[in-house]
Design a protein around this motif. Sequence first.
Motif, short mmCIF file in Angstrom:
data_model
loop_
_atom_site.label_atom_id
_atom_site.label_comp_id
_atom_site.label_asym_id
_atom_site.label_seq_id
_atom_site.Cartn_x
_atom_site.Cartn_y
_atom_site.Cartn_z
N TRP A 23 0.90 -1.23 -0.06
CA TRP A 23 -0.13 -0.01 -0.16
C TRP A 23 0.91 1.21 0.02
CZ3 TRP A 23 -1.26 -4.53 2.25
CH2 TRP A 23 -2.32 -5.01 2.07
N THR A 24 0.44 2.18 -0.73
CA THR A 24 1.14 3.55 -0.69
C THR A 24 0.77 4.29 0.22
OG1 THR A 24 -0.29 4.60 -2.51
CG2 THR A 24 1.21 3.27 -3.24
N ASP A 25 1.45 5.32 0.37
CA ASP A 25 1.06 6.46 1.51
C ASP A 25 -0.09 7.20 1.18
OD1 ASP A 25 1.98 7.87 -0.92
OD2 ASP A 25 3.25 9.45 0.30
N ASP A 26 -0.76 6.97 0.08
CA ASP A 26 -2.21 7.65 -0.33
C ASP A 26 -3.10 6.41 -0.19
OD1 ASP A 26 -1.66 6.66 -2.53
OD2 ASP A 26 -2.03 8.37 -3.69
N GLY A 27 -2.93 5.20 0.42
CA GLY A 27 -3.78 4.26 0.50
C GLY A 27 -3.81 3.41 -1.04
N ALA A 43 -1.76 -1.71 -10.02
CA ALA A 43 -2.67 -1.26 -9.16
C ALA A 43 -4.02 -1.75 -9.15
CB ALA A 43 -2.72 0.45 -9.20
N TYR A 44 -4.71 -1.95 -8.05
CA TYR A 44 -5.82 -2.34 -7.93
C TYR A 44 -6.88 -1.60 -6.79
CZ TYR A 44 -4.21 -6.11 -11.01
OH TYR A 44 -3.73 -6.71 -12.10
N ALA A 45 -8.28 -1.76 -6.90
CA ALA A 45 -8.74 -1.39 -5.95
C ALA A 45 -8.84 -2.01 -4.53
CB ALA A 45 -10.43 -0.88 -6.42
N THR A 46 -8.61 -3.23 -4.71
CA THR A 46 -8.57 -4.15 -3.35
C THR A 46 -7.55 -5.20 -3.64
OG1 THR A 46 -9.98 -5.98 -3.92
CG2 THR A 46 -11.03 -3.80 -3.23
N THR A 51 -11.59 -9.73 -7.31
CA THR A 51 -12.34 -8.50 -8.17
C THR A 51 -11.45 -7.79 -9.09
OG1 THR A 51 -11.30 -7.13 -6.28
CG2 THR A 51 -13.11 -8.14 -5.42
N TRP A 52 -10.16 -8.11 -9.32
CA TRP A 52 -9.65 -7.45 -10.30
C TRP A 52 -10.10 -7.75 -11.70
CZ3 TRP A 52 -4.22 -9.52 -8.79
CH2 TRP A 52 -3.92 -9.16 -7.31
N GLU A 53 -10.26 -6.50 -12.49
CA GLU A 53 -10.82 -6.59 -13.98
C GLU A 53 -9.71 -6.84 -14.89
OE1 GLU A 53 -13.20 -2.94 -14.22
OE2 GLU A 53 -14.31 -3.69 -12.66
#
Length: 90
Positions: A23-27, A43-46, A51-53
């Motif tokens: 995780w990066t410093d901005d989440g 990078a993915y949402a979760t 859940t990855w598209e």
Amino acid sequence: MTDLTIVRAEMTCESHPSQWDAWTDDGQYLYLRFRSGLGTADAYATNRPETWERVPDGAVARFRRGDRWDSEIELEEFCQRAGLRLELIR
């Protein structure tokens, strides 16, 4: 170097391939993987692959090191080669 700074990372495979949930410093969640001499960061949402598209392909960063038998790397070297800053919060 990207403007991404990794502040948290969890190794998800202790053998082959080397891989981490990070995780990066901005989440932002990143999937880091090194297998067969290829390092990729995506990078993915979760951090739930179901859940990855799209499949991981190195959209954030991609590098080669070694040959097709090379699948071990330390997180510090991975980030350096991928152009990611590593500033883990302890």
